[in-house]
Design a protein around this motif. Structure first.
Motif, PDB file in Angstrom:
ATOM      1  N   THR A   1      32.547 -16.364  -2.807  1.00 21.57           N
ATOM      2  CA  THR A   1      32.257 -17.574  -3.583  1.00 21.57           C
ATOM      3  C   THR A   1      30.762 -17.870  -3.614  1.00 21.57           C
ATOM      4  O   THR A   1      30.272 -18.514  -4.544  1.00 21.57           O
TER       5      THR A   1
ATOM      6  N   ARG B   1      28.742 -25.937  -3.946  1.00 17.38           N
ATOM      7  CA  ARG B   1      29.857 -25.740  -3.018  1.00 17.38           C
ATOM      8  C   ARG B   1      29.865 -26.856  -1.988  1.00 17.38           C
ATOM      9  O   ARG B   1      28.841 -27.507  -1.751  1.00 17.38           O
TER      10      ARG B   1
ATOM     11  N   GLY C   1      32.297 -24.136   1.866  1.00 14.01           N
ATOM     12  CA  GLY C   1      31.987 -23.018   0.984  1.00 14.01           C
ATOM     13  C   GLY C   1      32.830 -22.981  -0.280  1.00 14.01           C
ATOM     14  O   GLY C   1      32.739 -22.029  -1.059  1.00 14.01           O
ATOM     15  N   ARG C   2      33.637 -24.021  -0.508  1.00 14.46           N
ATOM     16  CA  ARG C   2      34.507 -24.043  -1.682  1.00 14.46           C
ATOM     17  C   ARG C   2      33.715 -24.450  -2.921  1.00 14.46           C
ATOM     18  O   ARG C   2      32.892 -25.367  -2.873  1.00 14.46           O
ATOM     19  N   LEU C   3      34.002 -23.793  -4.035  1.00 13.72           N
ATOM     20  CA  LEU C   3      33.345 -24.112  -5.293  1.00 13.72           C
ATOM     21  C   LEU C   3      33.864 -25.434  -5.844  1.00 13.72           C
ATOM     22  O   LEU C   3      35.071 -25.674  -5.866  1.00 13.72           O
TER      23      LEU C   3
END
Length: 401
Positions: free
Chosen positions: A259, A266, A270-272
Motif C-alpha cells: 500500500t 494513509r 498504513g491503510r489507504l
C-alpha cells in the motif's frame, strides 16, 4: 477492459466474485471485461483460525471457483504498482516476472502483524499471523513434547491482550495438555501494555473474559510490554523475568507494505484512505479494500476494522464499484452498520456480542457453537457453482447472526 485485483484473501476473493456478478447481470462477456486476480497461491487462507492446531489444513482452494465465474488467476506476488502506467509487476516463486496492465485496480493486499524492533523478537518470537507463521508455531509446540522438562518449556507467554491474543492464549491449556498430559503443570501468561484485557471490546464483555481466563488458569500482566527475549525467557518492561521457550506475538497489525507504493494518504496502520465507494481518491482508477483501506462504515464515525467480517463486505463493494466504473454504471456507497464479534475462549466456550458498544448476546457453549459455525462454514468460499457463487457476492447482502 481489464479489472485487476491484488490479493486472494477475504476482500480480494469477494471483490472478484462481486465484479463477476455485475458483469454477469449486465450481460457483458469475459472477453469484454476481463477480471484478473493476482496472488501467490490460488487459495484462501482461513486466517481467523490460525490459532488452532494443524494450521496447514486451514486453506480453501479457489481455482474451481474462479473458473466457475470466469475470473483469470495469475500466480505471483505483486512487487510494484505503476499507477501512472496502470501496470502491476509480479514475481512468482521461481523468479518469473510478469507485467499485468489494468483499467481499474483493486488493492486487497491485507495486513501483517506489526513486529517492533525488540531485542530477540525476530530470532525467538512466534506468531499465528500468516499461514507459514502458524505452521512454524504449531511445529514448535509439538516439539516441546521431546524437550527437557523445565518451567520454561511448560510456560507460554502471549504478548497482546486483544482479540487474537486472547484466542491464542485460551487455546493453549488444551494444546499443552494434549502434548504433556494432564499431570504436568503449565503456565499461560498474557502480557498487555494497557490496563485491561480486550481494550477494544468495551466494558460489558470484559468481566466474562476475565472469568474465562481465571477458569482456564491464564495469568495476566497489565501495564507492561516485552522489553527483550532470548532462547530461555522474556524480560518485561516492568523488570519481571519469565522463563519460557514460547513467546507468541499478537500485538498490533499494519496494512501490507504494498500500500505504501500508492501515492495517497494513509492512516497510522498504513491503510489507504478511501471515499464512500472505496476509491483511493488521490489516484485515478485505484480502489482499496479490506485491511488495505480505511473506510467509514456509517455516518456516526465508525470505521471498518481489520477483520474478515469487514473485509468480506468491503470486498464485495470494491469489486462491484470498480466494475461499475468501467461499465459506466453508478457505484454503491459502502456501509456496514451491523457489527458483531464472536470471541473464542477455548474450553471456556465463547462470547458473542453485537454493536459498536458491544452488548453480550451469547456466552459459553451456545456462543461456542456459533463460533464453530462461523469458522467452519460462513467464512469459507461459496461452492464453485456459478449462480450460487455470484449470488453470495451481492454487496447489499446481509448475513443475519
Amino acid at each position: 477492459m481489464k479489472l485487476v485485483i491484488i490479493g486472494a484473501g477475504f476482500a480480494g476473493m469477494y471483490a472478484a466474485l462481486s465484479s463477476a456478478r455485475l458483469r454477469d447481470i449486465q450481460g457483458i462477456s469475459p472477453d469484454e471485461l476481463e477480471i484478473i486476480l493476482i496472488a501467490p497461491e490460488p487459495s484462501l487462507v482461513v486466517r481467523p483460525r490460525l490459532y488452532e492446531p494443524k494450521p496447514e489444513t486451514l486453506t480453501a482452494p479457489l481455482l474451481d471457483l474462479f473458473a466457475a465465474i470466469d475470473v483469470v488467476y495469475v500466480k505471483g506476488s505483486a512487487e510494484t504498482i505503476d499507477t501512472a502506467g496502470r501496470k502491476v509487476h509480479t514475481t512468482d516463486a521461481d523468479g518469473t516476472r510478469q507485467t499485468v496492465s489494468y483499467d481499474r485496480l483493486v488493492v486487497a493486499t491485507g495486513s501483517r502483524l506489526f513486529r517492533p524492533n525488540i531485542p530477540g523478537l525476530a530470532e525467538h518470537g512466534y506468531s499465528a499471523d500468516q499461514l507459514a507463521d502458524a505452521v512454524t508455531l504449531d511445529r514448535h509446540i509439538q516439539s516441546l513434547a521431546t524437550a527437557p522438562a523445565t518451567k520454561g518449556r511448560n510456560t507460554v507467554v502471549v504478548a497482546g491482550g486483544g482479540f487474537t491474543g486472547i484466542e491464542v492464549a485460551t487455546e493453549m491449556p488444551a494444546r499443552l495438555r494434549d502434548i504433556f498430559g494432564s499431570d504436568v503443570e503449565t503456565r499461560i501468561i498474557i502480557v498487555e501494555r494497557g490496563a485491561v484485557i480486550a481494550p477494544a471490546m468495551g466494558t460489558e464483555p470484559r468481566p466474562l473474559i476475565e472469568e474465562a481466563l481465571r477458569k482456564l488458569g491464564v495469568e495476566t500482566r497489565f501495564g507492561a510490554g516485552v522489553a527483550s527475549l532470548d532462547a530461555t525467557g522474556v524480560t518485561l518492561t516492568s523488570g519481571e523475568r519469565i522463563e519460557t521457550s514460547t513467546l507468541i506475538w499478537a500485538a498490533g497489525m499494519r496494512a501490507a507494505p504494498l500500500t505504501a507504493q500508492i501515492a495517497a494518504e494513509r492512516d497510522n496502520f498504513g491503510r489507504l484512505l478511501v471515499d464512500q465507494a472505496l476509491r483511493v481518491s488521490a489516484v485515478p482508477a485505484v480502489f482499496a479494500t479490506g485491511d488495505a483501506a480505511r473506510a467509514a462504515c456509517d455516518d456516526l464515525g465508525h470505521y471498518a476494522l481489520m477483520s474478515c467480517q469487514h473485509a468480506i463486505r468491503m470486498g464485495a463493494f470494491a469489486g462491484h464499484n470498480a466494475a461499475a466504473e468501467l461499465l459506466g454504471l453508478s457505484t454503491k456507497t459502502y456501509h456496514q452498520k451491523a457489527y458483531v464479534t464472536c470471541l473464542d475462549l477455548g474450553e471456556a466456550g465463547a462470547i458473542f456480542t453485537r454493536g459498536w458498544d458491544p452488548k453480550v448476546e451469547m456466552i459459553g457453549a451456545v456462543a461456542k457453537k456459533t463460533k464453530q459455525e462461523i469458522n467452519t462454514a460462513w467464512i469459507y468460499p461459496p461452492r464453485a457453482e456459478r449462480a450460487a457463487a455470484l449470488a453470495a457476492a451481492d454487496p447489499e447482502r446481509v448475513i443475519e447472526l
